[in-house]
Design a protein around this motif. Sequence first.
Motif, PDB file in Angstrom:
ATOM      1  N   ILE A 117       0.835  -1.200   0.000  1.00 56.61           N
ATOM      2  CA  ILE A 117       0.000   0.000   0.000  1.00 56.61           C
ATOM      3  C   ILE A 117       0.875   1.257   0.000  1.00 56.61           C
ATOM      4  CG2 ILE A 117      -1.628   1.364   1.367  1.00 56.61           C
ATOM      5  CD1 ILE A 117      -2.897  -0.958  -0.100  1.00 56.61           C
ATOM      6  N   LEU A 118       1.953   1.227   0.769  1.00 54.30           N
ATOM      7  CA  LEU A 118       2.864   2.367   0.802  1.00 54.30           C
ATOM      8  C   LEU A 118       3.471   2.617  -0.578  1.00 54.30           C
ATOM      9  CD1 LEU A 118       4.878   2.122   4.147  1.00 54.30           C
ATOM     10  CD2 LEU A 118       2.919   3.547   3.617  1.00 54.30           C
ATOM     11  N   LYS A 119       3.843   1.557  -1.243  1.00 61.11           N
ATOM     12  CA  LYS A 119       4.434   1.700  -2.570  1.00 61.11           C
ATOM     13  C   LYS A 119       3.439   2.311  -3.542  1.00 61.11           C
ATOM     14  CE  LYS A 119       7.002  -0.882  -6.079  1.00 61.11           C
ATOM     15  NZ  LYS A 119       7.539  -2.206  -6.479  1.00 61.11           N
ATOM     16  N   LEU A 120       2.184   1.889  -3.467  1.00 57.45           N
ATOM     17  CA  LEU A 120       1.147   2.448  -4.331  1.00 57.45           C
ATOM     18  C   LEU A 120       0.902   3.921  -4.027  1.00 57.45           C
ATOM     19  CD1 LEU A 120      -1.474  -0.466  -4.297  1.00 57.45           C
ATOM     20  CD2 LEU A 120      -0.048   0.238  -6.226  1.00 57.45           C
ATOM     21  N   SER A 121       0.854   4.261  -2.736  1.00 62.66           N
ATOM     22  CA  SER A 121       0.590   5.646  -2.343  1.00 62.66           C
ATOM     23  C   SER A 121       1.740   6.556  -2.715  1.00 62.66           C
ATOM     24  CB  SER A 121       0.312   5.711  -0.837  1.00 62.66           C
ATOM     25  OG  SER A 121      -0.872   5.022  -0.507  1.00 62.66           O
ATOM     26  N   ASN A 122       2.947   6.027  -2.712  1.00 66.12           N
ATOM     27  CA  ASN A 122       4.118   6.816  -3.092  1.00 66.12           C
ATOM     28  C   ASN A 122       4.061   7.281  -4.541  1.00 66.12           C
ATOM     29  OD1 ASN A 122       5.612   7.066  -0.755  1.00 66.12           O
ATOM     30  ND2 ASN A 122       6.632   5.097  -1.016  1.00 66.12           N
ATOM     31  N   ASN A 123       3.258   6.612  -5.361  1.00 73.32           N
ATOM     32  CA  ASN A 123       3.210   6.918  -6.788  1.00 73.32           C
ATOM     33  C   ASN A 123       1.970   7.713  -7.190  1.00 73.32           C
ATOM     34  OD1 ASN A 123       5.585   5.428  -7.208  1.00 73.32           O
ATOM     35  ND2 ASN A 123       4.440   3.520  -7.353  1.00 73.32           N
ATOM     36  N   LYS A 124       1.272   8.305  -6.231  1.00 73.56           N
ATOM     37  CA  LYS A 124       0.005   8.960  -6.528  1.00 73.56           C
ATOM     38  C   LYS A 124       0.135  10.438  -6.899  1.00 73.56           C
ATOM     39  CE  LYS A 124      -2.936   5.820  -3.937  1.00 73.56           C
ATOM     40  NZ  LYS A 124      -3.611   5.295  -5.130  1.00 73.56           N
ATOM     41  N   ILE A 125       1.338  11.009  -6.838  1.00 75.32           N
ATOM     42  CA  ILE A 125       1.517  12.403  -7.239  1.00 75.32           C
ATOM     43  C   ILE A 125       1.812  12.401  -8.737  1.00 75.32           C
ATOM     44  CG2 ILE A 125       2.801  14.531  -6.830  1.00 75.32           C
ATOM     45  CD1 ILE A 125       3.482  13.422  -4.082  1.00 75.32           C
ATOM     46  N   GLU A 126       0.771  12.604  -9.528  1.00 75.37           N
ATOM     47  CA  GLU A 126       0.864  12.426 -10.976  1.00 75.37           C
ATOM     48  C   GLU A 126       1.182  13.709 -11.723  1.00 75.37           C
ATOM     49  OE1 GLU A 126      -2.887  10.716 -11.870  1.00 75.37           O
ATOM     50  OE2 GLU A 126      -2.408   8.763 -10.987  1.00 75.37           O
ATOM     51  N   LYS A 127       1.136  14.847 -11.032  1.00 71.97           N
ATOM     52  CA  LYS A 127       1.404  16.130 -11.673  1.00 71.97           C
ATOM     53  C   LYS A 127       2.215  17.002 -10.729  1.00 71.97           C
ATOM     54  CE  LYS A 127      -3.158  15.891 -13.877  1.00 71.97           C
ATOM     55  NZ  LYS A 127      -4.479  16.559 -14.010  1.00 71.97           N
ATOM     56  N   ASN A 128       3.019  17.905 -11.287  1.00 74.60           N
ATOM     57  CA  ASN A 128       3.649  18.911 -10.446  1.00 74.60           C
ATOM     58  C   ASN A 128       2.545  19.712  -9.769  1.00 74.60           C
ATOM     59  OD1 ASN A 128       6.140  18.064 -11.293  1.00 74.60           O
ATOM     60  ND2 ASN A 128       6.524  19.813 -12.626  1.00 74.60           N
ATOM     61  N   THR A 129       2.573  19.750  -8.447  1.00 74.98           N
ATOM     62  CA  THR A 129       1.449  20.288  -7.687  1.00 74.98           C
ATOM     63  C   THR A 129       1.911  21.324  -6.681  1.00 74.98           C
ATOM     64  OG1 THR A 129       0.290  18.162  -7.882  1.00 74.98           O
ATOM     65  CG2 THR A 129      -0.492  19.670  -6.187  1.00 74.98           C
ATOM     66  N   LEU A 130       1.112  22.369  -6.532  1.00 71.41           N
ATOM     67  CA  LEU A 130       1.349  23.390  -5.518  1.00 71.41           C
ATOM     68  C   LEU A 130       0.342  23.213  -4.397  1.00 71.41           C
ATOM     69  CD1 LEU A 130       2.318  26.087  -4.268  1.00 71.41           C
ATOM     70  CD2 LEU A 130       0.783  27.262  -5.873  1.00 71.41           C
ATOM     71  N   LEU A 131       0.843  23.037  -3.169  1.00 73.37           N
ATOM     72  CA  LEU A 131       0.003  23.015  -1.982  1.00 73.37           C
ATOM     73  C   LEU A 131       0.159  24.347  -1.267  1.00 73.37           C
ATOM     74  CD1 LEU A 131       0.638  19.467  -0.438  1.00 73.37           C
ATOM     75  CD2 LEU A 131      -1.038  20.139  -2.167  1.00 73.37           C
ATOM     76  N   LYS A 132      -0.939  25.062  -1.113  1.00 77.34           N
ATOM     77  CA  LYS A 132      -0.918  26.335  -0.404  1.00 77.34           C
ATOM     78  C   LYS A 132      -1.400  26.089   1.021  1.00 77.34           C
ATOM     79  CE  LYS A 132      -1.919  30.076  -2.656  1.00 77.34           C
ATOM     80  NZ  LYS A 132      -0.554  30.528  -2.989  1.00 77.34           N
ATOM     81  N   GLY A 133      -0.597  26.499   2.002  1.00 73.77           N
ATOM     82  CA  GLY A 133      -0.940  26.155   3.370  1.00 73.77           C
ATOM     83  C   GLY A 133      -0.657  27.249   4.382  1.00 73.77           C
ATOM     84  N   TYR A 134      -1.236  27.049   5.545  1.00 71.11           N
ATOM     85  CA  TYR A 134      -0.940  27.868   6.721  1.00 71.11           C
ATOM     86  C   TYR A 134      -0.158  26.975   7.671  1.00 71.11           C
ATOM     87  CZ  TYR A 134      -1.604  30.145  11.250  1.00 71.11           C
ATOM     88  OH  TYR A 134      -1.401  30.712  12.480  1.00 71.11           O
ATOM     89  N   LYS A 205       6.096  10.555   1.671  1.00 75.24           N
ATOM     90  CA  LYS A 205       6.991   9.386   1.628  1.00 75.24           C
ATOM     91  C   LYS A 205       6.709   8.419   2.772  1.00 75.24           C
ATOM     92  CE  LYS A 205       9.889   8.940  -0.966  1.00 75.24           C
ATOM     93  NZ  LYS A 205       9.863   8.317  -2.318  1.00 75.24           N
ATOM     94  N   PHE A 206       5.816   8.794   3.693  1.00 75.41           N
ATOM     95  CA  PHE A 206       5.406   7.939   4.806  1.00 75.41           C
ATOM     96  C   PHE A 206       6.610   7.434   5.608  1.00 75.41           C
ATOM     97  CE2 PHE A 206       2.457   7.555   1.259  1.00 75.41           C
ATOM     98  CZ  PHE A 206       1.281   7.996   1.849  1.00 75.41           C
ATOM     99  N   GLU A 207       7.524   8.366   5.876  1.00 76.48           N
ATOM    100  CA  GLU A 207       8.774   7.980   6.523  1.00 76.48           C
ATOM    101  C   GLU A 207       8.559   7.364   7.903  1.00 76.48           C
ATOM    102  OE1 GLU A 207      11.221  11.471   6.486  1.00 76.48           O
ATOM    103  OE2 GLU A 207      11.585  11.365   4.326  1.00 76.48           O
ATOM    104  N   ALA A 208       7.598   7.898   8.673  1.00 76.83           N
ATOM    105  CA  ALA A 208       7.348   7.371  10.017  1.00 76.83           C
ATOM    106  C   ALA A 208       6.826   5.941   9.958  1.00 76.83           C
ATOM    107  CB  ALA A 208       6.351   8.271  10.749  1.00 76.83           C
ATOM    108  N   VAL A 209       5.973   5.649   8.970  1.00 68.45           N
ATOM    109  CA  VAL A 209       5.438   4.291   8.820  1.00 68.45           C
ATOM    110  C   VAL A 209       6.525   3.341   8.327  1.00 68.45           C
ATOM    111  CG1 VAL A 209       3.678   2.880   7.696  1.00 68.45           C
ATOM    112  CG2 VAL A 209       3.162   5.242   8.327  1.00 68.45           C
ATOM    113  N   GLU A 210       7.308   3.803   7.364  1.00 72.09           N
ATOM    114  CA  GLU A 210       8.392   2.980   6.820  1.00 72.09           C
ATOM    115  C   GLU A 210       9.344   2.524   7.928  1.00 72.09           C
ATOM    116  OE1 GLU A 210       9.008   1.798   3.899  1.00 72.09           O
ATOM    117  OE2 GLU A 210       8.211   3.075   2.309  1.00 72.09           O
ATOM    118  N   LYS A 211       9.641   3.419   8.849  1.00 77.35           N
ATOM    119  CA  LYS A 211      10.568   3.091   9.932  1.00 77.35           C
ATOM    120  C   LYS A 211      10.032   1.966  10.808  1.00 77.35           C
ATOM    121  CE  LYS A 211      13.229   5.240  13.657  1.00 77.35           C
ATOM    122  NZ  LYS A 211      13.519   6.514  14.374  1.00 77.35           N
TER     123      LYS A 211
END
Length: 389
Positions: A117-134, A205-211
């Motif tokens: 599941i992690l491997k599949l989720s890692n590949n879900k960013i299909e476009k260059n994307t801008l996240l606007k946040g606070y 990248k789900f680094e906390a889960v990977e660990k």
Amino acid sequence: MRTICLLLLLMTTLTWGQDNKIRGVIKDAETHQPIPYVNIYSENELKNNNTGSISNDYGEFAVVNNHTKIIFSHINYETFTLESDGKLKEVLLKPKNYVLDEIVISNEDPRDYLKRILKLSNNKIEKNTLLKGYCREIVKVNNEYTKFSDALVDYYIKKGNGKSNLILGQHRALKSKKIDNEDDKKIDNINTAFNVKDYVKAAYKFEAVEKLLKSDNYEFERKIKKEANGAEYEYVEIIPKMDSDEMLNKGYIIIDPTSKSILEFKIYSAETHLKNAKMINFWIAKGKLNKGLVWSKFKLINNQYILTYNKRQADVYIKMGSKIDHNFDFSSDIFVYEFKNNVEIPENGYKKKTLFEAGTNYTDQFWTKYNVFPLSEAEERFINSVQEK
């Protein structure tokens, strides 16, 4: 009648103010305890690539009053929709009743399933994307607030790998007047335990889960939960081994069974293992992690896999000679309120580790518009005590 039971509107004095926001608190309909981290959004927001808002640790929320239907959504409570009238005060949500809540019997080990599941989720960013946040950072030393910083941030995410480049917008940095005293100057350069440039990348990248998946100190239990209305999701519980003498974590991962997307993961220090916290020696100091938290929430919006919230918290003890002998509590979070696709990734970005290092530079009170998870009363008091009049 069932609809009325899901959400009760109490006729009290709160109305939306000059900032055009509806404010209130969300509670459990049975226990009347606050419900933190409820997703709140309107129909218009999802159509326009906006992610909505979220309630804070105390169940408090603030949403823009755009006169459309407001939706309250939480993994453990019945989803409710109502027409916005600007008069909400207290919202009571009813806990979900599951018609199915059972362990998945499969030839595939839960750990191996989660890796897939992690491997599949890692590949879900299909476009260059801008996240606007606070984004904001809060520091406490020996249980007293010392620093607060917040900013508007633009994370430009590269297609495929989740790496991001950060552009900083308006920002402010506040600190306790006590730090200006001679005795407390020694802690003035300690701003946070985290790197603001890594918030989005680490989440995707789900680094906390990977660990945890690489450690033999954990077991994973996979369940299917199905609601009476037919909605279904997978729940993977992270279980620390009781016989371990290490300081371990616990938590959960929520997966959409249709898209195989991770919708949320929360990992935090297990109460049963806090006694195993150990001092670690560094080059010129030593320290101990008392407890920690990593929490990320994602949403599928218009077929896009979008990070909507990321929180990190660490309670640590640090000793450095005779200068530093303190307990530090670092808390950092980012709320993504909008995203854009097919953007050009800027070559350069914000290089410093923390928001606080950027100082203060703003043209309007951006936090009144974009801070959609309200501060606690104690945090508000601290900001009011140090903010320039």
